[in-house]
Design a protein around this motif. Structure first.
Motif, PDB file in Angstrom:
ATOM      1  N   ARG A   1       0.998  -5.917 -11.398  1.00  0.00           N
ATOM      2  CA  ARG A   1      -0.432  -5.656 -11.527  1.00  0.00           C
ATOM      3  C   ARG A   1      -0.692  -4.152 -11.492  1.00  0.00           C
ATOM      4  O   ARG A   1       0.176  -3.348 -11.121  1.00  0.00           O
ATOM      5  CB  ARG A   1      -1.214  -6.341 -10.418  1.00  0.00           C
ATOM      6  N   VAL A   2      -1.903  -3.790 -11.892  1.00  0.00           N
ATOM      7  CA  VAL A   2      -2.332  -2.391 -11.807  1.00  0.00           C
ATOM      8  C   VAL A   2      -2.735  -2.102 -10.365  1.00  0.00           C
ATOM      9  O   VAL A   2      -3.491  -2.875  -9.760  1.00  0.00           O
ATOM     10  CB  VAL A   2      -3.506  -2.115 -12.768  1.00  0.00           C
ATOM     11  N   ALA A   3      -2.206  -1.011  -9.827  1.00  0.00           N
ATOM     12  CA  ALA A   3      -2.494  -0.683  -8.429  1.00  0.00           C
ATOM     13  C   ALA A   3      -2.586   0.833  -8.263  1.00  0.00           C
ATOM     14  O   ALA A   3      -2.126   1.613  -9.101  1.00  0.00           O
ATOM     15  CB  ALA A   3      -1.401  -1.244  -7.523  1.00  0.00           C
ATOM     16  N   VAL A   4      -3.192   1.215  -7.181  1.00  0.00           N
ATOM     17  CA  VAL A   4      -3.259   2.630  -6.803  1.00  0.00           C
ATOM     18  C   VAL A   4      -2.201   2.864  -5.726  1.00  0.00           C
ATOM     19  O   VAL A   4      -2.180   2.178  -4.705  1.00  0.00           O
ATOM     20  CB  VAL A   4      -4.651   3.012  -6.276  1.00  0.00           C
ATOM     21  N   ILE A   5      -1.303   3.817  -5.987  1.00  0.00           N
ATOM     22  CA  ILE A   5      -0.187   4.075  -5.065  1.00  0.00           C
ATOM     23  C   ILE A   5      -0.391   5.419  -4.391  1.00  0.00           C
ATOM     24  O   ILE A   5      -0.635   6.444  -5.062  1.00  0.00           O
ATOM     25  CB  ILE A   5       1.157   4.083  -5.808  1.00  0.00           C
ATOM     26  N   MET A   6      -0.308   5.421  -3.086  1.00  0.00           N
ATOM     27  CA  MET A   6      -0.400   6.659  -2.316  1.00  0.00           C
ATOM     28  C   MET A   6       0.932   6.906  -1.609  1.00  0.00           C
ATOM     29  O   MET A   6       1.427   6.033  -0.893  1.00  0.00           O
ATOM     30  CB  MET A   6      -1.534   6.582  -1.289  1.00  0.00           C
ATOM     31  N   ALA A   7       1.498   8.082  -1.837  1.00  0.00           N
ATOM     32  CA  ALA A   7       2.744   8.468  -1.172  1.00  0.00           C
ATOM     33  C   ALA A   7       2.436   9.612  -0.218  1.00  0.00           C
ATOM     34  O   ALA A   7       1.742  10.576  -0.578  1.00  0.00           O
ATOM     35  CB  ALA A   7       3.786   8.898  -2.194  1.00  0.00           C
ATOM     36  N   THR A   8       2.921   9.529   1.010  1.00  0.00           N
ATOM     37  CA  THR A   8       2.730  10.608   1.984  1.00  0.00           C
ATOM     38  C   THR A   8       4.085  11.095   2.469  1.00  0.00           C
ATOM     39  O   THR A   8       5.078  10.360   2.442  1.00  0.00           O
ATOM     40  CB  THR A   8       1.904  10.137   3.202  1.00  0.00           C
ATOM     41  N   ASP A   9       4.099  12.347   2.901  1.00  0.00           N
ATOM     42  CA  ASP A   9       5.340  12.924   3.412  1.00  0.00           C
ATOM     43  C   ASP A   9       4.997  14.013   4.419  1.00  0.00           C
ATOM     44  O   ASP A   9       3.987  14.723   4.257  1.00  0.00           O
ATOM     45  CB  ASP A   9       6.160  13.524   2.253  1.00  0.00           C
ATOM     46  N   ILE A  10       5.802  14.158   5.442  1.00  0.00           N
ATOM     47  CA  ILE A  10       5.583  15.189   6.458  1.00  0.00           C
ATOM     48  C   ILE A  10       6.266  16.477   6.004  1.00  0.00           C
ATOM     49  O   ILE A  10       7.460  16.479   5.678  1.00  0.00           O
ATOM     50  CB  ILE A  10       6.119  14.750   7.831  1.00  0.00           C
ATOM     51  N   VAL A  11       5.522  17.541   5.983  1.00  0.00           N
ATOM     52  CA  VAL A  11       6.048  18.844   5.549  1.00  0.00           C
ATOM     53  C   VAL A  11       7.022  19.383   6.590  1.00  0.00           C
ATOM     54  O   VAL A  11       6.717  19.429   7.779  1.00  0.00           O
ATOM     55  CB  VAL A  11       4.885  19.843   5.347  1.00  0.00           C
TER      56      VAL A  11
END
Length: 577
Positions: A9-19
């Motif tokens: 399906r179409v989705a919104v993907i959020m990726a996070t990372d600690i600097v």
């Protein structure tokens, strides 16, 4: 066997990372793990749940989250970053936890508890492109946002993402906090927006001209890759709106703004431009240009080039002043680079050494900083006498300059400095090739024009050389002193000895080689008193001066007749063979 649930399906993907997660873990593993767990429980998870998001993966240094709404995903990301800033405000700068966040909208495969597909990879690459404490979103996400939220993002243009075939148009959140010394990199470039120049003529049919000036300035500044220039579509969105400059700066996320006006009266046209510090509203520079409109498009091109080249110098100077106001404990790679430039352009006894240290410090903080590699190469040969540096120094400088070009093939400054290294190695064909590449990448860089002119003069192409040098001086009417050295050398070769001496006298703290050139100028011009004075100064600096040594070591000239012209001048002054 029970089939795993697979959903597309179409989705919104959020990726996070600690600097800087590895650095933080190395410094204090226990405290870092405790802090990350606390933030995940108190900030990350509640914000995601409140906006209908689902955490697909939760790693030690980041997360992968899926949303059904781009608006909710972006709202969640902004809330996360704002709460993190508040949470970490009392933590020592080097110990603060900062997130990078990337958001994409794409067709994905949900397999069990996993999320797969190119759209996921793009989200991860967008996260890596975000500033520390910042958010980077794909254009398709930006288009889903409301007008108010869209203004919180500045246009990052199309960028190449690692292992992604096509470039992606990105937008950056305009309120990312300034990164600390261990997390900053040249990706946090000086940001500037050029507001649409006002048509003051009172004739609506002249709007095309003021808009054309504005768009040409945007395009010209965009060639300087040390600047992040807001696209016209964003800066033009404020046309006719009662919004203050400070608010515009905040909404576009820029450090500087340029505003101006165009007024046509009969056959004359006046263009004004001014550079403003966005946060304070302080005017840093202003200028006006009066021209005939005989050829309106030639005028547009000429004025655009002058504004662009002058603006770059003004922005750089303002950046240097701002960097030097900050305590040394908070300097990042770009600030070390700026400090290096200050020393590189100064003429104190220790300036070359200080520049070398600053550029080295910049690379310690970001080994991928292309311009720092290029200027480290320049400072290295400057420390050891430029063309007279030992062969191993010249070789090491060449390796650094080549690496700079490989790291950023679109940076004209790297190509220009590689050309300069080849010049000092007396590899004139290669030097000319790289100067021409630098010019193709950025025809607005006055430094490239003057250095190219200096090289052409050394190669005997003196008429072409003067065209390049004159254009460089025109574009940069308040140039650094080394412009005068290049001009003086070319004028001497042309036989314009008095003008050559005047140019060389612009140099502060002239060394033996400059003094020797002045002696030759005055002797060839027939000015006996000035010759004797310059000769005495030269011999005080270099009591064992010899003409032959100067010709072999002090001149970078390709043609024997040019070397002979300098020899004649020195011998005419009575200096030893």
């Amino acid at each position: 066997m029970v089939d795993e649930r697979v959903e597309r399906r179409v989705a919104v993907i959020m990726a996070t990372d600690i600097v800087g997660y590895s650095r933080l873990m190395e410094a204090d593993e226990t405290s870092t793990l405790d802090a990350v767990k606390r933030l995940q429980a108190s900030i990350l998870s509640p914000n995601i749940a409140a906006r209908g998001g689902r955490i697909v993966k939760l790693m030690g240094d980041g997360s992968l989250v899926v949303f059904s709404s781009a608006v909710e995903a972006v709202d969640c990301a902004i809330s996360l970053q704002e709460e993190l800033v508040s949470d970490q405000k009392d933590v020592v700068l080097d110990d603060r936890i900062l997130f990078r966040i990337g958001i994409n909208l794409a067709d994905v495969v949900i397999e069990g508890d996993d999320l797969l597909g190119d759209g996921v990879n793009v989200a991860a690459r967008l996260e890596a492109s975000a500033e520390p404490g910042g958010i980077c979103i794909a254009d398709i996400v930006h288009r889903q946002l409301g007008a108010k939220c869209r203004l919180d993002f500045r246009d990052g243009g199309e960028i190449a993402l690692k292992n992604i075939v096509r470039p992606v148009h990105v937008w950056h959140w305009g309120h990312a906090p300034m990164a600390g010394p261990s997390t900053s990199s040249p990706a946090a470039r000086t940001s500037i927006a050029i507001l649409p120049f006002e048509n003051s003529s009172g004739a609506p049919d002249q709007d095309f001209f003021s808009d054309g000036i504005t768009e040409d300035i945007i395009g010209g500044l965009a060639r300087f890759r040390s600047l992040s220039v807001i696209a016209a579509s964003s800066s033009f969105s404020f046309r006719g709106k009662a919004v203050g400059l400070r608010e515009i700066g905040i909404k576009l996320g820029v450090t500087y703004l340029v505003e101006g006006s165009v007024r046509r009266s009969g056959e004359r046209i006046r263009i004004t431009a001014q550079l403003v510090e966005a946060t304070s509203g302080k005017h840093l520079w202003s200028e006006h240009y009066d021209r005939s409109v005989t050829d309106i498009f030639a005028v547009q091109d000429e004025v655009t080039k002058m504004i662009v080249s002058t603006l770059v110098g003004q922005i750089e100077s303002a950046d240097v002043r701002q960097a030097l106001r900050k305590p040394t404990t908070s300097l990042a790679a770009y600030e070390f680079y700026l400090r290096g430039l200050v020393h590189m352009r100064s003429y104190g006894a220790d300036d070359n050494h200080q520049a070398h240290m600053m550029f080295g410090a910049a690379l310690e903080r970001d080994p991928q900083f292309a311009l720092a590699h290029a200027y480290l190469a320049l400072s290295m040969i400057a420390l050891h006498g430029y063309a007279n540096a030992p062969r191993d120094i010249l070789d090491a400088a060449l390796a650094l300059a080549r690496k700079a070009v490989l790291l950023d093939e679109g940076e004209s400054g790297c190509e220009r400095l590689l050309g300069l290294i080849h010049t000092n190695r007396r590899e004139f064909d290669l030097a000319e090739r790289h100067y021409r590449r630098a010019y193709q990448l950025n025809p607005n860089d006055a430094n490239t024009l003057v250095q190219m002119g200096g090289l052409l003069a050394r190669r005997g192409k003196i008429e072409e050389a003067m065209r390049w040098i004159d254009e460089g001086f025109r574009l940069n009417p308040f140039p650094p002193p080394w412009y005068s050295a290049t001009l003086g050398n070319a004028l001497y070769i042309l036989g314009r000895y008095g003008e050559a001496a005047a140019a060389l006298n612009e140099l502060p703290n002239p060394g033996p080689f400059t003094c020797a050139r002045l002696v030759a100028c005055y002797a060839q011009a027939g000015d006996a008193a000035a010759t004797d004075e310059a000769k005495a100064r030269l011999l005080r600096l270099c009591p064992d001066f010899s003409t032959e040594d100067f010709i072999n070591r002090g001149l970078l000239l390709e043609r024997p007749e040019q070397r002979e012209l300098f020899r004649q001048g020195l011998l005419k002054a009575g200096l030893p063979e």
